[in-house]
Design an enzyme around this catalytic site. Structure first.
Site, PDB file in Angstrom:
ATOM      1  N   LYS A 194       0.858  -1.185   0.000  1.00  0.00           N
ATOM      2  CA  LYS A 194       0.000   0.000   0.000  1.00  0.00           C
ATOM      3  C   LYS A 194       0.894   1.235   0.000  1.00  0.00           C
ATOM      4  CE  LYS A 194      -3.896   1.866   2.762  1.00  0.00           C
ATOM      5  NZ  LYS A 194      -4.733   1.639   3.966  1.00  0.00           N
ATOM      6  N   SER A 245      -9.759   1.565   3.128  1.00  0.00           N
ATOM      7  CA  SER A 245      -8.908   2.364   2.286  1.00  0.00           C
ATOM      8  C   SER A 245      -7.874   1.551   1.502  1.00  0.00           C
ATOM      9  CB  SER A 245      -8.168   3.391   3.140  1.00  0.00           C
ATOM     10  OG  SER A 245      -7.275   2.733   4.025  1.00  0.00           O
ATOM     11  N   SER A 255      -9.949  -0.834   7.267  1.00  0.00           N
ATOM     12  CA  SER A 255      -9.334  -0.620   5.949  1.00  0.00           C
ATOM     13  C   SER A 255      -8.615  -1.826   5.362  1.00  0.00           C
ATOM     14  CB  SER A 255      -8.350   0.552   6.010  1.00  0.00           C
ATOM     15  OG  SER A 255      -9.066   1.758   6.029  1.00  0.00           O
TER      16      SER A 255
END
Lengths: 487, 473
Positions: free
Chosen positions: A79, A154, A178
């Site tokens: 990420k 997210s 997330s």
């Protein structure tokens, strides 16, 4: 098709020299070339660096340095919120424009030491604020099961990349769901470890007391392998637990006799999609048939969790994001004085959701409001944690839906932040309590065919139980073997 | 109307640690700009602070030295404000749970003693330093993250002079305690004052004005003198004082308004989630306790009591820990500690200063000082020769006995040897002899000096005096 395997499978084949790390990585890169133009999971990709890591992994194996190295040569995507030395660190935000990290996050250091090929920067909601990856400053990511839908957030890029076979695993971060929510919506396994089990050093902070790094994988066992590699005490993180790396693979065996699972009464809410509900109900019956005892438990303060979360998370974020000011790095838009420079830089650099949360967080900490909001939220947080600890006196783990609905259409909730916030209603309490949670596939909606996630919550340091339950369920079902239609 | 001034102080002191508060960068003054920086003290994305344990120890040690209580639990908080020298745009500090609180400092002022209560001493991080050029500004982050102790008094100070004395006393305590080097020129001590005035005898406090930007203790004194006069003038002219923050302009020697109460910052303090609260154990506190030193004032009094030293000498020795330790290392064996103190202060200290030598680098062993005094005491050398011997000792580290023997400096007490010298002096200075005989007794000293000169300083001065007196009768 090396990219479609699980870590365990690929590691076995790498071990037998059926395939090299370079070939495995190349398969991932080919897959990315094939689908990522449409999927848009990757923000950037340093192919040369990734290939060099793969070659190094092959060299290590050739030198006989592969014993107890299950991640040697395994391609893992990151990420865009984790620091990798020499690579861009952008948090999918314009404000970090051009920023290259001069250091490695602890988890990255550990993965590299384990021989993993750590590559790519995958998409996310800006600064991990969002539940759909639509808040990225660089475009949304599609859901591999239906590109018109969101992958969750997210860590949407991480979930999409794993589900679409662009990598073997990915790391994400989970502040209020997330990891678990996008894992559920994309049909993969996602783990939010106990707070403090994985070092946060090198994870760009959104809400420091809630953030935790965790893996996305295509099997429960794979998640245990990654967790083993990235967990353990880190002297660079003062909130890191004094625990060694946790090896849950050994806990993965047998049926569930003697295990007590709790169904929180308060999670039976209106607004939960009937297909999600029936899939979770079926999963509970399956767990029962595997030997688990099912009990109803109560988490009485559940209804306050979302409000509590949005006070604490935004308060911490308002301070954590203050450093993006144009003075030292990233975007700078000059002004006649520092105040003007700050205003212009931050005005142009942050997206609307990030601004909304900074304003909210600034407000709840303001003089005169602190007691009513922040202090009160901290007290409620303690009550929520106590709810869980009390429940875990009765049961070994809790079982809930991960999300109230399957993946929704892109744009559907963009104009309604409150609706968006409710996506995380089942995942948020876990972060407030600092406990661990895992989501794994438990079925599909019928039309369109979209994955549904089952959430298992465990007590602090209860990862072994989570993995035992999740693995037993996974082995009894075939949901995790389903591949999304994206070609 | 007579007005009384009421003053409270917030003194910031850089702690003497090897590394910074949250990272391993050197805590060092004078490095090239941004030489001592890393991702942590630059506030790069993703970094986390780890508390410097020595800084925590020095804070609690300060608490012990200032008679403070050490609470069971201390924690850190974030103080939010934007400024280009702040890497994170929040400062990690201790808001409502300081490491130590509720103590006092005793010091001498105005010919007596005063006690000022310490509200708290808490730990925080220093910020960087801005530099402004023609078209742009730069920031040096070497200082960012250096551990900083903020020592806050109650409003117990009553004059600019008292503040000056308090600051010097505090500086001595912190320096000797190993807390801080307190080098003003290196910006290691900075202080803000809160000052108000009220009619003499009133119990209610007046409007509080905070003054910032003094960079020396005398600057603080001047600022307070100015501010007192200004406030009195405003009130006497029928005006009202505003609760505000003012800046001291060192060049113009005035204070000027920076911001009023309405413009005050809202710092939005909240607990630092990246650091755990700190609960010192008994063992940990015990280790810190073991580092507590005798305070300078207590030491001064003890030196006066124990060795019969005059106040000025005792103060000098108490104020210079190394010199004091040198003295105390040998004083118990000295026949006359007063004289030893004199030698240590007037000879040793002077020589150290002249040659910029540290006391650790002194070439002779401390006991040699006693041997030197013994030579004088037994009359083997004169006091004047002793000066010469000391200079030689200091230069070479040679034993005083050796020097005396090598240079033939033994005092001449042999009357037969001194007679001719006295006669020569008398013969050479008939006018002085006449003066003496006319009643000017001081003239004898001149003759005595002449004899000493003739003997190259070796004559026993007492004997010479007696002999001259006898001869001139």
């Amino acid at each position: 098709m090396w990219n479609t395997l699980t870590i365990s499978d690929l590691a076995a084949r790498l071990g037998r020299r059926e395939v090299s790390a370079r070939e495995a990585l190349q398969a991932c890169l080919d897959r990315i070339d094939q689908v990522d133009g449409r999927l848009h999971a990757f923000l950037s990709l340093d192919r040369a660096d990734a290939l060099a890591q793969a070659d190094e992994a092959d060299a290590r194996r050739a030198r006989g340095e592969s014993a107890d190295q299950p991640l040697l040569g395994i391609p893992i995507a990151l990420k865009d919120i984790l620091a990798v030395r020499g690579q861009p660190l952008g948090c999918a935000s314009k404000i970090l424009h051009g920023f290259i990290s001069p250091y490695d996050a602890t988890v990255v250091e550990k993965l590299k030491a384990a021989g993993a090929v750590v590559f790519g920067r995958v998409n996310m909601d800006e600064f991990a604020m969002g539940s759909s990856t639509e808040n990225s400053a660089f475009g949304r990511t599609g859901n591999p099961w239906d590109l018109d839908r969101i992958p969750g957030g997210s860590s949407g890029g991480s979930a999409a990349a794993v589900a679409a076979d662009e990598c073997l695993a990915a790391l994400g971060s989970d502040t209020g769901g997330s990891i678990r929510q996008p894992a559920a919506l994309c049909g993969c396994v996602g783990l939010k470890p106990t707070y403090g089990l994985v070092s946060r050093y090198g994870l760009v902070a959104f809400a420091s007391s809630l953030d935790q790094i965790g893996p996305f994988t295509r099997s429960v066992r794979d998640a245990a392998l990654v967790l083993h590699a990235i967990s353990g005490h880190d002297p660079r993180d003062s909130t890191s637990l004094p625990e060694p790396a946790i090896d849950c693979a050994a806990a993965i065996h047998g049926d569930l006799r003697g295990i007590k699972l709790g169904l929180p009464r308060e999670y039976r809410i209106e607004g939960i999609d009937p297909e999600v509900k029936s899939a979770v109900d079926a999963a509970v019956r399956q767990l029962e048939s595997l030997g688990a005892e099912i009990l109803e438990v109560s988490l009485p303060h559940t209804q306050y969790a979302v409000a509590t979360y949005y006070i604490i998370a935004t308060a911490e974020a308002s301070a954590n994001l203050a450093r993006y000011d144009g003075v030292r790095y990233g975007l700078r838009i000059d002004g006649d004085d520092p105040i003007e420079m700050y205003a212009r830089t931050r005005g142009a650099g942050f997206g609307p959701e990030v601004k909304r949360r900074i304003i909210l967080g600034t407000y709840v900490l303001s003089s005169g409001y602190y007691d009513a909001y922040y202090l009160r939220a901290q007290k409620v947080r303690t009550l929520i944690r106590q709810d869980f600890l009390r429940a875990f006196e009765q049961v070994d783990a809790l079982v809930t839906p991960t999300t109230p609905t399957a993946a929704f259409r892109a744009g559907e909730k963009v104009d309604n932040p409150l609706q968006m916030y409710l996506c995380d209603i089942f995942t948020i309490p876990c972060n407030l309590a600092g406990i661990c949670g895992l989501s794994l596939p438990c079925g599909f909606t019928r039309e369109p065919r979209l994955p549904i996630g089952l959430q298992i919550l465990g007590p602090p340091m209860g990862e072994r139980t989570l993995f035992k339950v999740a693995h037993a369920y996974e082995q009894a079902t075939s949901w995790h073997r389903q591949k999304p239609p994206i070609q | 109307m007579e007005y009384e001034v009421v003053i409270g102080l917030e003194t910031h002191v850089q702690l003497r640690t090897r590394s910074k508060m949250w990272c391993g960068c050197a805590n060092e003054f004078g490095a090239p700009p941004n030489a001592n920086v890393c991702p942590v003290c630059l506030g790069l994305p993703g970094v986390l602070p780890v508390a410097n344990e020595e800084a925590l120890r020095l804070t609690v040690l300060t608490g012990f030295l200032l008679h403070c209580a050490v609470p069971e639990l201390a924690k850190f908080d974030r103080k939010n404000y934007f400024y280009p020298d702040m890497p994170k745009n929040y400062q990690i500090t201790q808001y409502d749970r300081p490491s130590t609180a509720n103590g006092w400092v005793e010091f001498e002022t105005g010919g007596g003693r005063a006690r000022v209560r310490i509200a708290r001493a808490h730990l925080e991080e220093d910020v960087g330093k801005n530099f402004h050029y023609d078209r742009y500004s730069g920031v040096d982050f070497n200082r960012a993250g250096v551990p900083l102790l903020e020592i806050v008094t109650e409003p117990d100070l009553r004059s600019a002079e008292m503040v000056y004395d308090y600051l010097n006393a505090l500086k001595d305590i912190l320096r000797q305690g190993g807390i801080s080097d307190c080098d003003m020129e290196k910006g290691m001590v900075r202080c803000d004052v809160n000052v108000s005035i009220r009619p003499a005898g009133a119990s209610e406090l007046g409007r509080k004005v905070e003054i910032k930007n003094m960079n020396s203790f005398s600057g603080v004194r001047k600022a307070l003198e100015y501010e007192y006069a200004r406030q009195v003038e405003v009130l006497c002219g029928g005006g009202q004082l505003a609760q505000e923050t003012r800046r001291w302009d060192d060049a113009a020697e005035i204070t000027e308004s920076m911001r009023t109460k309405e413009q005050a910052h809202d710092y939005r303090y909240f607990p630092e989630p990246d650091l755990m609260p700190f609960a010192p154990t008994d063992a940990w506190l015990g280790e810190v306790q073991a580092r507590v030193i005798e305070l300078p004032l207590a030491r001064k009094e003890r030196l006066m009591r124990q060795y019969g030293l005059p106040a000025a000498d005792a103060e000098t020795l108490a104020g210079d820990a190394a010199l004091g330790a040198f003295f105390e290392g040998i004083a118990p064996r000295a026949k006359q500690p007063r004289i030893l103190a004199n030698w240590v202060i007037n000879n040793l200290r002077a020589r150290l200063a002249e040659t910029s030598t540290s006391i650790q680098a002194v070439k002779f062993p401390p006991a040699a000082m006693l041997e030197l005094l013994e030579l004088v005491d037994t009359g083997r050398i004169s006091g004047r020769i002793a000066q010469e011997v000391f200079a030689e000792m200091f230069a070479t580290g040679d034993a005083p006995e050796h020097i005396v023997a090598r240079k033939g400096l033994v005092q001449v007490s042999d009357a037969a040897a001194l007679e001719p010298l006295c006669d020569a002096a008398i013969a050479a200075h008939p006018r002085t002899v006449a003066d003496y005989r006319a009643g000017k007794t001081a003239a004898l000293n001149f003759l005595k000096g002449q004899v000493m000169k003739l003997s190259h300083g070796k004559a026993n001065p007492n004997l010479v005096g007696e002999m001259l007196q006898r001869k001139l009768q």
